[in-house]
Design a protein around this motif. Sequence first.
Motif, mmCIF file in Angstrom:
data_model
loop_
_atom_site.group_PDB
_atom_site.id
_atom_site.type_symbol
_atom_site.label_atom_id
_atom_site.label_comp_id
_atom_site.label_asym_id
_atom_site.label_seq_id
_atom_site.Cartn_x
_atom_site.Cartn_y
_atom_site.Cartn_z
ATOM 1 N N PHE A 39 1.569 6.419 -6.948
ATOM 2 C CA PHE A 39 0.450 7.149 -7.548
ATOM 3 C C PHE A 39 0.562 8.646 -7.277
ATOM 4 O O PHE A 39 0.240 9.456 -8.133
ATOM 5 N N VAL A 40 1.007 9.006 -6.089
ATOM 6 C CA VAL A 40 1.168 10.431 -5.770
ATOM 7 C C VAL A 40 2.236 11.048 -6.661
ATOM 8 O O VAL A 40 2.054 12.138 -7.206
ATOM 9 N N LEU A 41 3.338 10.359 -6.825
ATOM 10 C CA LEU A 41 4.448 10.908 -7.605
ATOM 11 C C LEU A 41 4.204 10.879 -9.114
ATOM 12 O O LEU A 41 4.610 11.793 -9.828
ATOM 13 N N LEU A 42 3.540 9.848 -9.598
ATOM 14 C CA LEU A 42 3.375 9.687 -11.040
ATOM 15 C C LEU A 42 2.026 10.157 -11.556
ATOM 16 O O LEU A 42 1.864 10.326 -12.763
ATOM 17 N N THR A 43 1.057 10.340 -10.682
ATOM 18 C CA THR A 43 -0.310 10.783 -11.016
ATOM 19 C C THR A 43 -0.812 10.172 -12.318
ATOM 20 O O THR A 43 -0.814 10.814 -13.365
ATOM 21 N N PRO A 44 -1.230 8.902 -12.253
ATOM 22 C CA PRO A 44 -1.668 8.224 -13.472
ATOM 23 C C PRO A 44 -2.837 8.944 -14.146
ATOM 24 O O PRO A 44 -3.677 9.553 -13.484
ATOM 25 N N GLY A 45 -2.886 8.838 -15.464
ATOM 26 C CA GLY A 45 -3.889 9.549 -16.236
ATOM 27 C C GLY A 45 -5.275 8.946 -16.191
ATOM 28 O O GLY A 45 -6.262 9.628 -16.448
ATOM 29 N N TYR A 46 -5.378 7.677 -15.888
ATOM 30 C CA TYR A 46 -6.677 7.010 -15.851
ATOM 31 C C TYR A 46 -7.010 6.615 -14.420
ATOM 32 O O TYR A 46 -6.203 6.006 -13.722
ATOM 33 N N LEU A 66 -9.549 8.922 -5.071
ATOM 34 C CA LEU A 66 -10.535 9.986 -5.306
ATOM 35 C C LEU A 66 -9.917 11.139 -6.095
ATOM 36 O O LEU A 66 -10.576 11.716 -6.966
ATOM 37 N N ALA A 67 -8.669 11.456 -5.805
ATOM 38 C CA ALA A 67 -7.990 12.528 -6.539
ATOM 39 C C ALA A 67 -7.845 12.165 -8.014
ATOM 40 O O ALA A 67 -8.088 12.993 -8.893
ATOM 41 N N GLY A 68 -7.465 10.924 -8.289
ATOM 42 C CA GLY A 68 -7.338 10.490 -9.675
ATOM 43 C C GLY A 68 -8.668 10.555 -10.417
ATOM 44 O O GLY A 68 -8.730 10.995 -11.568
ATOM 45 N N ALA A 69 -9.737 10.126 -9.753
ATOM 46 C CA ALA A 69 -11.067 10.183 -10.368
ATOM 47 C C ALA A 69 -11.500 11.626 -10.594
ATOM 48 O O ALA A 69 -12.085 11.951 -11.636
ATOM 49 N N ALA A 70 -11.192 12.492 -9.633
ATOM 50 C CA ALA A 70 -11.578 13.905 -9.775
ATOM 51 C C ALA A 70 -10.866 14.550 -10.956
ATOM 52 O O ALA A 70 -11.481 15.275 -11.744
ATOM 53 N N TYR A 99 -4.329 15.992 -5.750
ATOM 54 C CA TYR A 99 -3.333 15.107 -5.145
ATOM 55 C C TYR A 99 -2.694 15.749 -3.912
ATOM 56 O O TYR A 99 -2.357 15.052 -2.956
ATOM 57 N N GLY A 100 -2.535 17.050 -3.906
ATOM 58 C CA GLY A 100 -2.009 17.735 -2.717
ATOM 59 C C GLY A 100 -2.938 17.595 -1.529
ATOM 60 O O GLY A 100 -2.496 17.361 -0.392
ATOM 61 N N THR A 101 -4.228 17.716 -1.770
ATOM 62 C CA THR A 101 -5.208 17.522 -0.701
ATOM 63 C C THR A 101 -5.171 16.091 -0.188
ATOM 64 O O THR A 101 -5.247 15.845 1.019
ATOM 65 N N ALA A 102 -5.029 15.137 -1.098
ATOM 66 C CA ALA A 102 -4.950 13.734 -0.691
ATOM 67 C C ALA A 102 -3.703 13.467 0.152
ATOM 68 O O ALA A 102 -3.758 12.723 1.136
ATOM 69 N N VAL A 103 -2.581 14.078 -0.209
ATOM 70 C CA VAL A 103 -1.348 13.902 0.570
ATOM 71 C C VAL A 103 -1.512 14.500 1.967
ATOM 72 O O VAL A 103 -1.075 13.908 2.957
ATOM 73 N N LEU A 104 -2.146 15.652 2.058
ATOM 74 C CA LEU A 104 -2.408 16.230 3.379
ATOM 75 C C LEU A 104 -3.254 15.295 4.231
ATOM 76 O O LEU A 104 -3.017 15.150 5.430
ATOM 77 N N LEU A 123 0.834 -1.203 0.000
ATOM 78 C CA LEU A 123 0.000 0.000 0.000
ATOM 79 C C LEU A 123 0.871 1.257 0.000
ATOM 80 O O LEU A 123 0.610 2.206 -0.736
ATOM 81 N N LEU A 124 1.915 1.268 0.808
ATOM 82 C CA LEU A 124 2.804 2.428 0.853
ATOM 83 C C LEU A 124 3.489 2.661 -0.490
ATOM 84 O O LEU A 124 3.518 3.785 -0.998
ATOM 85 N N VAL A 125 4.022 1.611 -1.075
ATOM 86 C CA VAL A 125 4.736 1.749 -2.344
ATOM 87 C C VAL A 125 3.783 2.172 -3.457
ATOM 88 O O VAL A 125 4.063 3.114 -4.216
ATOM 89 N N THR A 126 2.648 1.509 -3.535
ATOM 90 C CA THR A 126 1.683 1.823 -4.594
ATOM 91 C C THR A 126 1.095 3.216 -4.408
ATOM 92 O O THR A 126 0.976 3.987 -5.366
ATOM 93 N N GLY A 127 0.742 3.544 -3.187
ATOM 94 C CA GLY A 127 0.149 4.857 -2.917
ATOM 95 C C GLY A 127 1.090 5.999 -3.239
ATOM 96 O O GLY A 127 0.705 6.962 -3.908
ATOM 97 N N TRP A 128 2.336 5.899 -2.784
ATOM 98 C CA TRP A 128 3.279 6.978 -3.069
ATOM 99 C C TRP A 128 3.667 7.014 -4.545
ATOM 100 O O TRP A 128 3.957 8.085 -5.088
#
Length: 107
Positions: free
Chosen positions: A19-26, A50-54, A73-78, A12-17
């Motif tokens: 996603f934060v760093l790479l911000t996938p398009g889909y 939720l950030a990706g969907a938004a 994504y900034g809000t999600a990181v907070l 979860l940590l590896v995948t989540g971060w």
Amino acid sequence: MATPRRPWSGALLVTGWAFVLLTPGYSWYALLLIALVALDGRWEWLGIALAGAAVYLLAPVFGHRSALGATAYGTAVLLILAVPAVRRLRDRDRCPDRGRGRGRVRT
């Protein structure tokens, strides 16, 4: 920190971060993240999905994809950083002697 008994925690940590760093398009890429959240129980990581969907849904409407992505994504990181801090404070208030050496029986 990942343990051998809970490998999904590290995943979860590896995948989540990632996603934060790479911000996938889909936004459907976040299905993996949602499955890992369900296993681990740290619900604050759902903010990344939720950030990706938004971004995916709102970028065609509002434009400015990069500004929208940075905000979402900034809000999600907070959220990811704030929720564990609140949990630690809550746990400390529930059991103030835990981890301080008091109340232990020494042999």
